[in-house]
Write an enzyme that holds these catalytic residues in place. Sequence first.
Site, short mmCIF file in Angstrom:
data_model
loop_
_atom_site.label_atom_id
_atom_site.label_comp_id
_atom_site.label_asym_id
_atom_site.label_seq_id
_atom_site.Cartn_x
_atom_site.Cartn_y
_atom_site.Cartn_z
N CYS A 1 -3.30 -17.83 15.99
CA CYS A 1 -2.17 -17.46 16.84
C CYS A 1 -2.09 -18.27 18.45
O CYS A 1 -3.27 -18.88 18.98
CB CYS A 1 -3.23 -16.38 17.49
SG CYS A 1 -2.58 -15.21 15.43
N ARG B 1 -8.18 -8.74 11.61
CA ARG B 1 -7.75 -9.90 11.24
C ARG B 1 -8.91 -10.67 11.50
O ARG B 1 -8.92 -12.01 10.52
CB ARG B 1 -6.94 -9.92 11.23
CG ARG B 1 -6.34 -8.71 10.15
CD ARG B 1 -4.73 -9.35 9.37
NE ARG B 1 -4.00 -8.33 8.54
CZ ARG B 1 -3.62 -8.06 9.18
NH1 ARG B 1 -2.23 -8.76 10.29
NH2 ARG B 1 -2.24 -6.52 8.87
N ARG C 1 7.07 -0.30 1.21
CA ARG C 1 6.91 -1.19 2.67
C ARG C 1 5.54 -2.02 2.11
O ARG C 1 5.06 -0.86 1.33
CB ARG C 1 7.03 -0.31 3.79
CG ARG C 1 6.25 0.20 4.18
CD ARG C 1 6.14 1.52 5.26
NE ARG C 1 5.64 2.15 5.32
CZ ARG C 1 5.75 3.03 5.18
NH1 ARG C 1 5.72 4.15 4.10
NH2 ARG C 1 3.81 4.33 5.41
N CYS D 1 -7.10 -12.72 20.19
CA CYS D 1 -7.37 -11.32 20.74
C CYS D 1 -8.94 -11.19 20.41
O CYS D 1 -9.28 -10.79 19.23
CB CYS D 1 -6.21 -10.43 20.39
SG CYS D 1 -4.85 -11.00 20.37
N ASP E 1 -5.64 4.05 10.75
CA ASP E 1 -5.46 2.87 10.14
C ASP E 1 -6.54 3.93 9.33
O ASP E 1 -8.30 3.47 9.86
CB ASP E 1 -5.46 1.86 10.47
CG ASP E 1 -3.99 1.37 9.05
OD1 ASP E 1 -4.82 1.89 8.24
OD2 ASP E 1 -3.81 0.35 9.45
N CYS F 1 -9.44 -8.72 17.57
CA CYS F 1 -8.33 -9.03 16.24
C CYS F 1 -9.83 -7.82 15.30
O CYS F 1 -10.38 -8.62 14.99
CB CYS F 1 -8.04 -10.00 16.15
SG CYS F 1 -7.07 -10.65 14.53
N ARG G 1 0.79 -1.25 -0.01
CA ARG G 1 0.18 -0.09 -0.27
C ARG G 1 0.45 1.03 0.07
O ARG G 1 0.87 2.22 -0.42
CB ARG G 1 -1.05 -0.20 1.09
CG ARG G 1 -1.59 1.32 1.15
CD ARG G 1 -2.32 1.21 2.63
NE ARG G 1 -3.23 0.17 2.36
CZ ARG G 1 -3.99 -0.62 3.26
NH1 ARG G 1 -4.02 -0.22 4.39
NH2 ARG G 1 -4.88 -1.65 2.92
N TYR G 2 2.06 1.03 0.34
CA TYR G 2 2.73 1.97 1.02
C TYR G 2 3.86 1.95 0.22
O TYR G 2 4.71 1.18 -0.79
CB TYR G 2 3.47 2.28 2.56
CG TYR G 2 2.51 2.73 3.07
CD1 TYR G 2 1.77 4.08 3.09
CD2 TYR G 2 1.97 1.46 4.04
CE1 TYR G 2 0.54 4.05 4.44
CE2 TYR G 2 0.75 1.76 4.92
CZ TYR G 2 0.37 2.98 5.40
OH TYR G 2 -0.31 3.54 6.54
N LYS H 1 -2.46 4.18 7.13
CA LYS H 1 -2.57 5.53 8.94
C LYS H 1 -1.83 7.04 9.16
O LYS H 1 -1.35 7.49 8.01
CB LYS H 1 -0.94 4.82 9.34
CG LYS H 1 -1.27 3.38 9.41
CD LYS H 1 0.25 2.23 10.23
CE LYS H 1 -0.20 1.12 10.52
NZ LYS H 1 -0.17 0.87 8.78
N ASP I 1 -9.94 -0.37 15.00
CA ASP I 1 -10.81 -1.08 14.23
C ASP I 1 -12.29 -1.15 13.42
O ASP I 1 -12.33 -1.46 14.66
CB ASP I 1 -9.86 -1.52 12.38
CG ASP I 1 -8.45 -1.14 12.19
OD1 ASP I 1 -8.27 0.01 12.45
OD2 ASP I 1 -7.38 -1.91 12.25
#
Length: 377
Positions: free
Chosen positions: A134, A143, A125, A138, A339, A141, A121-122, A346, A302
């Site tokens: 995981c 995602r 990077r 969490c 974000d 999360c 996206r950037y 961001k 998010d």
Amino acid sequence: MVAMSELSVINARRPAAFAAVSDEEWSDWRWQHAHRLRTAEALSAVIRLRDDERQACERATERFPLAVTPYYASLMRPDDPGCPIRLQAIPRLAELERHPSDLADPLAEDEHRVAGALTHRYPDRAMLYTTHSCAVYCRHCNRRRKVGDPTSAPSKDDLRAAVAYLRQHPEVRDVLVSGGDPLSLSDERLDELLGSLRAIPHLEIIRVATRAVVTLPQRVTRDLVGVLRRHQPIYVATHFNHLAECSSEAAAALYALADGGAVIVNQMVLLKGINDDPAMVGRMNQWLLKNRCRPYYIFQCDPAVGISHFRTPIAAGLEIIEALRGFTSGLAVPHYVVDLPGGGGKVSLQPEYLLRREGKRLTFRNYLGKTFVYDEV
Ligand SMILES: *Cc1c(COP(=O)(O)O)cnc(C)c1O
Ligand code: SF4
């Protein structure tokens, strides 16, 4: 380097349910992983669950799995439904709700995929996805649409395609290895992946984003540190959200990573009723610094589906920065970022210190609220 066995501190808070577990087993990440608590019944041996939590363990986990390492469960206050560890790991019925502003893929990561397992996206990077597994899932999360679902995880071909893309894109000088949790990979697979990235001459730095330092610090073994050391420069991005996660085990993991040559940064996610507390964040960040981990980001939560109960107003994040800047080391002050939904990237937000501008005369307030003038030439 101090041997890690000398550092691993035996957990004084070990719950009664695990009293019979030997110290060797308890400090072995494989034991921790194999004995994760995955049902209401298993959790009940460690904490007192409310009826609604029990229901949520059944219903909410149809969408997003439940797993808690015995270690992470040992950080919970057994009788306190407001315990910050519990709120991050035990499902709640609110996860079944959908706020009108919720988005399945809030950051348009799938849309911005350039190869099987890569979002670019950037300009300089890119983000690489590894496993979708995981140690602890969490509840917040972002995602959660795919994490925890092994069938959605990138295949070996996806990873190969991502590495091939990076090889052909010399503008990418920084790659973030994310997931899921890349430390869910075996040392061998991680070594192979980092090796194939390190073989790309224009990739200057590799970042490994992991929550295992917080949820399964035993995963940071001497062998793992050896793998990371081989592929330096490596940045490790941890995900501490609360002072209650800052245990002696986590400190030992940070110590080992730092001594192994990794540069460690922390990315906290701002969570309502959990860490929207400037004083606590200040103390956590000071603890992180002392343990050679630099607070890097505070992420606004998010708008992913089913986590709106974790979202704070933007003002809560600004209040934290306001309470830190000037009052403690600048090193303890992270960037507070949103974000942007839809893939805008961001943006960082600051309390307003510039009060007015009159021609070349700028009037500021400082952290104590006193005003000062700066004249431009
Ligand atoms: C956050 C993010 C990065 C890294 O951004 P930094 O601000 O450099 O930490 C890279 N790619 C994607 C897709 C991201 O979401
Ligand atoms: S460790 Fe990261 S990817 Fe895994 S559940 Fe937690 S937030 Fe999601």
